[in-house]
Scaffold this active site. Sequence first.
Site, PDB file in Angstrom:
ATOM      1  N   ASP A  25      21.120   6.030  57.284  1.00  0.00           N
ATOM      2  CA  ASP A  25      22.214   6.795  57.893  1.00  0.00           C
ATOM      3  C   ASP A  25      22.640   6.181  59.228  1.00  0.00           C
ATOM      4  OD1 ASP A  25      24.085   8.758  58.142  1.00  0.00           O
ATOM      5  OD2 ASP A  25      22.678  10.386  58.553  1.00  0.00           O
ATOM      6  N   GLY A  26      23.916   6.306  59.552  1.00  0.00           N
ATOM      7  CA  GLY A  26      24.394   5.929  60.883  1.00  0.00           C
ATOM      8  C   GLY A  26      25.214   4.651  60.944  1.00  0.00           C
ATOM      9  N   GLY A  28      28.376   4.305  60.301  1.00  0.00           N
ATOM     10  CA  GLY A  28      29.657   4.631  60.935  1.00  0.00           C
ATOM     11  C   GLY A  28      29.526   4.776  62.444  1.00  0.00           C
ATOM     12  N   GLU A  72      27.639  13.098  46.955  1.00  0.00           N
ATOM     13  CA  GLU A  72      28.557  13.748  47.907  1.00  0.00           C
ATOM     14  C   GLU A  72      29.480  12.735  48.604  1.00  0.00           C
ATOM     15  OE1 GLU A  72      25.216  14.557  47.759  1.00  0.00           O
ATOM     16  OE2 GLU A  72      25.616  16.451  46.733  1.00  0.00           O
ATOM     17  N   ASN A  73      29.112  11.448  48.544  1.00  0.00           N
ATOM     18  CA  ASN A  73      29.915  10.426  49.234  1.00  0.00           C
ATOM     19  C   ASN A  73      31.313  10.252  48.636  1.00  0.00           C
ATOM     20  OD1 ASN A  73      27.093   8.243  50.075  1.00  0.00           O
ATOM     21  ND2 ASN A  73      28.102   9.830  51.300  1.00  0.00           N
ATOM     22  N   ARG A 199      17.834  15.983  57.868  1.00  0.00           N
ATOM     23  CA  ARG A 199      18.105  16.631  56.574  1.00  0.00           C
ATOM     24  C   ARG A 199      17.660  15.740  55.430  1.00  0.00           C
ATOM     25  NH1 ARG A 199      22.691  17.086  59.319  1.00  0.00           N
ATOM     26  NH2 ARG A 199      23.607  15.256  58.305  1.00  0.00           N
ATOM     27  N   GLU A 212       5.541  12.616  53.526  1.00  0.00           N
ATOM     28  CA  GLU A 212       5.627  12.677  54.992  1.00  0.00           C
ATOM     29  C   GLU A 212       7.012  12.191  55.411  1.00  0.00           C
ATOM     30  OE1 GLU A 212       3.423  13.705  57.190  1.00  0.00           O
ATOM     31  OE2 GLU A 212       1.746  14.041  55.823  1.00  0.00           O
TER      32      GLU A 212
HETATM   33  C1  FPP Z   1      25.351   6.180  55.879  1.00  0.00           C
HETATM   34  O1  FPP Z   1      26.089   5.835  57.016  1.00  0.00           O
HETATM   35  C2  FPP Z   1      25.352   5.106  54.935  1.00  0.00           C
HETATM   36  C3  FPP Z   1      25.981   5.125  53.716  1.00  0.00           C
HETATM   37  C4  FPP Z   1      26.731   6.272  53.211  1.00  0.00           C
HETATM   38  C5  FPP Z   1      25.964   3.961  52.837  1.00  0.00           C
HETATM   39  C6  FPP Z   1      24.750   3.116  52.880  1.00  0.00           C
HETATM   40  C7  FPP Z   1      25.092   1.821  52.313  1.00  0.00           C
HETATM   41  C8  FPP Z   1      24.688   0.617  52.777  1.00  0.00           C
HETATM   42  C9  FPP Z   1      23.741   0.436  53.885  1.00  0.00           C
HETATM   43  C10 FPP Z   1      25.202  -0.632  52.179  1.00  0.00           C
HETATM   44  C11 FPP Z   1      24.977  -0.839  50.711  1.00  0.00           C
HETATM   45  C12 FPP Z   1      23.590  -0.709  50.227  1.00  0.00           C
HETATM   46  C13 FPP Z   1      22.894  -1.644  49.540  1.00  0.00           C
HETATM   47  C14 FPP Z   1      21.604  -1.293  48.875  1.00  0.00           C
HETATM   48  C15 FPP Z   1      23.380  -3.029  49.418  1.00  0.00           C
HETATM   49  P1  FPP Z   1      27.326   6.739  57.385  1.00  0.00           P
HETATM   50  O2  FPP Z   1      28.557   6.042  56.934  1.00  0.00           O
HETATM   51  O3  FPP Z   1      27.137   8.121  56.841  1.00  0.00           O
HETATM   52  O4  FPP Z   1      27.232   6.727  58.951  1.00  0.00           O
HETATM   53  P2  FPP Z   1      27.694   7.901  59.909  1.00  0.00           P
HETATM   54  O5  FPP Z   1      26.910   9.124  59.538  1.00  0.00           O
HETATM   55  O6  FPP Z   1      27.334   7.372  61.257  1.00  0.00           O
HETATM   56  O7  FPP Z   1      29.176   8.084  59.713  1.00  0.00           O
END
Ligand code: FPP
Length: 251
Positions: A25-26, A28, A72-73, A199, A212
């Site tokens: 997460d994070g 963005g 949910e994405n 969460r 854990e």
């Molecule tokens: C959360 O950050 C991240 C995601 C929704 C996507 C995760 C995907 C990758 C790291 C790249 C692809 C994965 C692989 C296995 C190649 P966010 O966009 O929710 O960040 P934010 O909460 O700060 O907006």
Amino acid sequence: METLDKEKLAGAQAQMPRHVAIIMDGNGRWAKARGLPRAVGHRMGVEAVRRTVRAGIELGIEYLTLYAFSSENWSRPMAEIDDLMGLMKRFIRGDLAELHQSGVRIQVIGDRANVDTELLALMDEARDLTRANTAITLVIAFNYGSRREIAGAARRLAERALNGEIVAADITPEMLSAELDTKGVPDPELLIRTSGELRLSNFLLWQAAYTEFVFLDAFWPDFGRELLVQAVSEYASRSRRFGGLSHRSRA
Ligand code: FPP
């Protein structure tokens, strides 16, 4: 290897989790903090994935599950969804040979519905090519949602009971586990979430019954070997505290 690392690892080695699951997460917020587009955060997130897989192999972690796209994405703007789909395709196309050479076995969990056929074909190719590898199993959770997964398992058990294959009154947790996307994958001992959010977000709800949790403030693009070692050390210290009475010893 730095001294600090050695000390941390010495403690962790005895209690190295077999399976580490991560909510990445994070991306963005990492980008926003630098005045960059979110897409750059996701791209840097892929770099963190590469570092984490390498570190996982080095530490002897057997299973690494990464939450790459949740069910949910889909509610994100179409441009960002396309971007994430494109990143996943590029990751498989660009990294598959090296992952295979490093002994990574790739599995994908999640709902195949609504995922475009080109990406599905790449995921299948990755799974088939790496099927016999043993260095680490990388489980990519893509279009994954735990409630859908559990509902599907319940539906299949109900159908088998209706067909007379099994008796409804005899259904056990193990039978339900065997119907999940993660069939054959041990439950994670450690779940890490980055970016300070506390969460589970519909991730491995059933599988995390005894897991854990380690929550880190760092954003996912800053994740790598050092933070993985930190999380594993935290896990190991908790485990030592509970000793023989640890709930994990019952698993
Ligand atoms: C959360 O950050 C991240 C995601 C929704 C996507 C995760 C995907 C990758 C790291 C790249 C692809 C994965 C692989 C296995 C190649 P966010 O966009 O929710 O960040 P934010 O909460 O700060 O907006």
